[in-house]
Design an enzyme around this catalytic site. Structure first.
Site, PDB file in Angstrom:
ATOM      1  N   CYS A   1      59.344  30.365  -4.277  1.00 46.78           N
ATOM      2  CA  CYS A   1      58.816  29.454  -3.097  1.00 46.78           C
ATOM      3  C   CYS A   1      58.965  29.748  -1.965  1.00 46.78           C
ATOM      4  O   CYS A   1      58.372  29.963  -1.147  1.00 46.78           O
ATOM      5  CB  CYS A   1      59.469  28.065  -3.493  1.00 46.78           C
ATOM      6  SG  CYS A   1      59.548  27.511  -4.971  1.00 46.78           S
TER       7      CYS A   1
ATOM      8  N   GLU B   1      62.245  32.004  -1.316  1.00 47.93           N
ATOM      9  CA  GLU B   1      63.661  32.965  -1.204  1.00 47.93           C
ATOM     10  C   GLU B   1      63.095  34.109  -0.765  1.00 47.93           C
ATOM     11  O   GLU B   1      62.473  35.044  -0.943  1.00 47.93           O
ATOM     12  CB  GLU B   1      63.961  32.920  -2.768  1.00 47.93           C
ATOM     13  CG  GLU B   1      64.243  31.806  -3.696  1.00 47.93           C
ATOM     14  CD  GLU B   1      62.875  31.246  -4.277  1.00 47.93           C
ATOM     15  OE1 GLU B   1      62.092  30.702  -3.897  1.00 47.93           O
ATOM     16  OE2 GLU B   1      63.145  31.624  -5.654  1.00 47.93           O
TER      17      GLU B   1
END
Lengths: 788, 310
Positions: A430, A432
């Protein structure tokens, strides 16, 4: 000008058909998981630690493991197989499967091919290995279930969640990668390492035959194809599959096909359906192919878009993994992430025509996978930023996440990535933050419940429900003379929970490193070949295991309530608070409300509580950073993912001093506690900025919800753009922007106390939604339905 | 050190001037427009309000009240405003935040500190701070101390005013104002008096003076059905702008909304337009057209209109 770079002309007939086919229940091929076994009675095809962070699946894991074993197809093994080392065995097995067994299927009309990739591959264990592995795995798993049930943590050694060096595949082909490996073997004499690199060669060479199988299938289909246009397409597909990914790609189409094969085979090799397996900066490394084709007249923008759409939809078939083994609890997407935008090495803007095209494709395809993350920085193209804002404003659910370069890069430098490399970071899953092609940061391997340690202060180290000792023995809170004593006890428990958590995470990491090498993926990660070790053994150049913190705002609000109401204003006595927590506020209604509504809350730009939040955030992230997983040398690093653990941990965490009863959700990511931010998005952004998020280099999830009316025209989209740019200055690493929906307003009508912050704006007029009369509420809801 | 009284500070304000702004709503207003959206801004003194949805009926407030101004029955909490001194004892006692004193005193530093919090957003958006109300000109002496500090920090300052104040009050602060959002509501004197309670002559004179001084202006007209929404009124305002106000950069028509009913109830006041209809989209578009035809180009409308029935 804008029309040229942005032409949402809709999807072509071909793409619509492929999309409809995906969503139809009938006539739809499925990419169900297929298990493959050596046929040995002790064989294993499924690892618990792959799913260690999905606690809702724990009760089903044994059944899944057993049924996959029963259903597994036997693969004939070459002579001498059992004499080989484990990595070589696994490479041979992978090769056999993709060269001979994995079904080949081309969907009608598609331009990018490669269908079946969901596998459960044999672990290729000898009997002794199998026994040893099983013992280690089961011992580890028992302990994880225990601590997960207590709401302390969950952890695993999760596949995916990496950006392989796909650029290298496209540019040099697997042949180039193989040749490098062979050259390495010529230069080195260490037998064990040479053996391991041989395993990589075996795995990599398999790709050639695998792609040829698709070429043959395309030719077979072409022979009986009556439509001339489609026949020509199939023959072109055949040509491309005979070339890539073995040879370097030379056209945009070839590059996309090469990428997809490389990507689907990582999922096949890891026996994992793709969560977090990400592409990195696709708009950057594919741009040269796009540009050359367009400049030389081989490719139109329209056809490039169609190719991208065909590429896009392949990713959604990852979800078919669930068909056979049941719900994994993963319901909001796997996160095969594509990163676009961002900056060049010199800090200039990297947005190009392909960036625009990819945004357009993501917007129009509107599928769960792949996911999109746009890197925003201070010098980003103004017109692109505004288009992005327009897309955000005109869609209900956020079609992409935004990462802010300056704060994200600061975090990566904090963890030790050199300054001249961080500009080229990209996101996994998402949000990271990692580097591309050389970084294994294990971004969902560990999740820790920061709020559990509050309970342990009241239980003096013990879980309040079961009485089990979890933390350390601390003083009776009724004897605390100051807030500092309370805080100190909290940190003592948190430190203990971190130690326990990281030791279990290290155990999973060690099991995987010892028993489950994956040579194919390792060949795609820089550092593995050079070191002669697997990516799962710490072969990548950069190695981390990310610990995601859950419940930060719940903790900050709780500590602030204790500090203010108990020790400063003395409105609440500690005796009372202890009782109230133990009884889950039953009979303490007034006290609970005082805690809820009379104490400072994170997310309002209130330094009193924001400083506490910062202290907590920096404490635990710096604490985990001191630890290293002994088996692989991977260092632990912190972050705040937005996954669903704020739900899972909720019933396992006792009432908290912020007024939250057991069972009510914890705060999510770096989000304020639901309903507690009452000063709008700028205040939330400032509160989050104060956390000093560089010590959480993974990045931190924040969601804001805007009123449709505040982004209604170009002038207002400019304001949204400015809001985003301010995030770069203020230290927010990631943002998701949602538009206020009628569903949220309905929920607010049902639970007004949780939505006291919900500000509705009708151009010039603002009001807290829950303080409006019913009639006006209905009016607002009706308007929101129509986008105002 | 002067103090000001403020009833709300709204951040991420996107409707009161350019960019992202913080709007400071100053308490107290000499006008009594019957459509007033912010009745809590009328009274220059702090006022107690009660939010029924938050009340759990523990009567902590009643015990805390030293003047016996509170009474709870099945209809809710009754505030005897002749007795209530807005001392805040009940607010402190209430565990749920169901009582609130509207109107907070600020000294110069605390107000400046508060509005500077969003400085980064002002910079990225070319926004700033807007002083609105109520009528901020009632507190011009306080503003005269606040504004120079904001200007020292490079903040863009807008004033949202009814214009109803002696010119010498404007003189006190004009040097620090970048933009004035100026209300012209009705060009008919009698109607202006009837619906706002004041004679507009002073308002018109001040507008002309501001323009003469070269102050940038945005004119705003609330479009209230049956009161200010006639073509004639909009035409007359446009004419006035063209003839007298060369520094006007835009003309905003703000459609009436009825969302403030609950606020009136909480203050124990009556909202006379409770039953009034909303404007229609076509009507607003027509008024925009009228103003443009009259000769002013940069006209826009916003606000609530009747929903399209689909």
């Amino acid at each position: 000008m804008r029309a040229r770079i942005w032409s949402p002309g809709g999807l072509t007939e071909r793409v619509k058909k492929l999309r409809d086919q995906y969503f139809s229940f009938e006539n739809r091929p499925t990419n169900e998981v297929i298990a493959y076994t050596t046929g040995a009675p002790w064989d294993e095809v499924f690892s618990y630690h792959d799913w260690g962070v999905v606690p809702e699946m724990f009760p089903f894991l044994p059944a899944i493991r057993d049924s996959l074993k029963v259903l597994a197809m036997k693969v004939d093994l070459p002579e001498g197989f059992w004499k080989e080392s484990l990595p070589v065995r696994r490479a041979i097995f992978f090769r056999r499967v993709i060269e001979e067994h994995l079904p080949v299927r081309i969907l009608d009309g598609e331009l990018i091919v490669g269908f079946h990739f969901n596998t459960a591959l044999s672990k290729c264990f000898t009997k002794e290995e199998a026994e040893e592995w099983r013992r280690a795995e089961e011992r580890w798993f028992r302990r994880v279930v225990e601590l997960s049930d207590l709401g302390v943590m969950n952890c695993g050694a999760i596949p995916g969640h990496i950006i392989p060096n796909y650029r290298k595949v496209v540019e040099r082909g697997f042949r180039g990668i193989r040749d490098e490996l062979l050259q390495w073997m010529e230069r080195h004499t260490d037998e064990a390492k040479r053996d391991y690199v041989r395993a990589m060669v075996i795995a990599v060479e398999a790709v050639k035959r695998f792609a040829e199988r698709y070429a043959e299938e395309a030719e077979r289909l072409a022979a009986s194809e009556e439509d001339e246009v489609r026949r020509a397409e199939l023959l072109e597909i055949a040509r491309i599959c005979r070339k890539v990914p073995w040879e370097p790609a030379e056209t945009f189409w070839e590059a996309l096909q090469s990428l997809w094969f490389a990507h689907m085979l990582v999922m096949a090799a890891e026996s994992y359906p793709g969560p977090g397996l990400s592409y990195g900066r696709l708009d950057q490394y594919l741009y040269a192919y796009y540009k050359k084709d367009v400049d030389e007249g081989r490719l139109t923008r329209e056809f490039a878009k169609e190719l991208l759409c065909c590429f896009w939809i392949k990713h959604d078939y990852a979800y078919d993994y669930m068909g056979k083994i049941g719900n994994q609890g993963i319901n909001s997407g796997f996160g095969q992430l594509i990163t676009i935008g961002g900056m060049n090495k010199d800090g200039s803007d990297a947005v190009n025509e392909l960036t625009w095209l990819i945004l357009e494709v993501a917007y129009e395809m509107n599928m769960l996978e792949p996911k999109l993350n746009v890197r925003v920085h201070k010098n980003i193209s103004r017109s692109f930023l505004l288009k992005m804002c327009e897309v955000l404003a005109r869609t209900q659910g956020s079609p992409f996440l935004i990462n802010f370069d300056e704060p994200s890069m600061r975090g990566l430098m904090w963890e030790g990535i050199p300054e001249d490399e961080v500009w080229d970071y990209a996101c996994v899953g998402c949000l990271e933050n990692t580097l591309q092609g050389k970084d294994r940061s294990g971004t969902v391997d560990v999740n820790i419940n920061l709020a559990k340690s509050l309970e342990l202060v009241f239980g003096r180290g013990r879980d309040l429900k079961t009485g089990k000792m979890i933390g350390v023995k601390t003083k009776d809170p009724r004897k605390f003379k100051s807030y500092e004593e309370f805080e100190e006890a909290y940190f003592a428990h948190l430190k203990k929970c971190i130690e326990v958590t990281l030791s279990l995470a290290s155990e999973a990491d060690a099991i995987r490193a010892r028993w489950e090498p994956v040579p194919y993926l390792s060949a795609l990660v820089d550092g593995c070949a050079e070191k002669g070790i697997d990516v799962r053994q710490g072969g990548a150049i950069y190695n981390f295991i990310t610990v995601e913190g859950v419940g930060l705002a719940t903790v900050a609000d709780s500590l602030a309530a204790v500090k203010k109401l108990v020790f400063e204003e003395r409105e609440v006595s500690m005796e009372e608070l202890v009782e109230a927590i133990k009884r889950n506020f039953e009979g303490f209604d007034e006290l609970q409300r005082r805690l809820l509504f009379k104490a400072p809350k994170f997310g309002n730009d209130d330094d009193y509580v924001d400083e506490i939040a910062r202290k907590v955030s920096r404490f635990w992230t710096q604490e985990v950073f001191k630890h290293v997983s002994p088996a692989t040398g991977r260092r632990f690093r912190g972050g705040y993912l937005s996954w669903n653990y704020f739900i899972d941990f909720a019933p396992k965490t006792a009432a908290t001093p912020d007024g939250r009863p057991r069972g009510k959700f914890l705060s999510n990511g770096v989000q304020p506690v639901q309903g507690m931010d009452r000063k709008g998005p700028t205040a939330v952004i400032r509160s989050v900025g104060k956390l000093g998020l560089e010590t959480a280099p993974n990045g931190a999830s924040l969601v804001i919800t805007l009123n449709p009316s505040s982004v209604r025209d170009e002038e207002h989209l400019e304001k949204l753009a400015a809001l985003l740019l301010a995030c770069c200055d203020l230290g927010v690493t990631n943002l998701q922007v949602n538009m206020l929906s009628p569903e949220v307003l309905r929920e607010a009508q049902r639970k007004p106390e949780e939505y006291r912050n919900l500000l509705v704006r009708v151009t010039g007029y603002n009001a807290y939604f829950v303080t409006l009369g019913r009639e006006q509420q209905e009016e607002i809801i009706a308007r929101t339905c129509h986008g105002l | 050190m002067k103090r000001g009284i403020v009833f709300s500070i709204q951040r991420f304000s996107t409707e009161d001037g350019p960019g992202i702004r913080t709007t400071v709503f100053m308490k107290g207003c000499p006008l009594r427009c019957i459509w007033c959206q912010n009745p809590e801004g009328l009274n220059p003194r702090p006022e107690l309000v009660w939010y029924d949805v938050r009340c759990i009926g523990v009567r902590a407030c009643i015990k805390a009240c030293k003047v016996g101004a509170l009474r709870l029955d099945e209809d809710g909490l009754h505030i005897d405003r002749s007795r209530c001194t807005a001392c805040g004892a009940c607010v402190k006692a209430c565990p749920t935040g169901a009582l609130e004193i509207i109107g907070t005193e600020y000294d110069v530093k605390s107000l400046v500190d508060e509005v500077l919090r969003d400085m980064v957003f002002y910079k990225t958006s070319r926004g700033g701070v807007t002083f609105s109300g109520g009528e901020p000109m009632l507190q011009s002496s306080f503003l005269a101390e606040v504004l120079p500090v904001l200007k020292d920090h490079g903040v863009h300052v807008a004033l949202d005013t009814s214009g109803f104040a002696p010119w010498r009050e404007f003189e006190k602060i004009l040097g620090w104002i970048d933009l004035v959002l100026y209300d012209l509501k009705l060009m008919d004197v009698a109607k202006h008096i009837e619906f706002t309670g004041v004679d507009p002559t002073l308002i018109w004179e001040n507008a002309v003076n501001l323009a003469k001084r070269g102050v940038r202006m945005w004119i705003r007209t609330p479009i209230i059905p049956g009161i200010t929404d006639s073509e004639e009124n909009v035409r007359a305002i446009t004419r006035f702008i063209i003839d007298n106000l060369p520094t006007v950069e835009r003309f905003e028509l703000l459609a009436f909304n009825n969302l403030c009913i609950s606020k009136y109830k909480r203050l124990g006041m009556k909202f006379l337009l409770e039953k009034a209809r909303l404007m229609k989209r076509e009507e607003m578009e027509n008024l925009v057209r009228v103003a443009r035809e009259e000769g002013f180009g940069n006209v826009m409308w916003s606000g609530m209109v009747e929903r399209d029935v689909r």
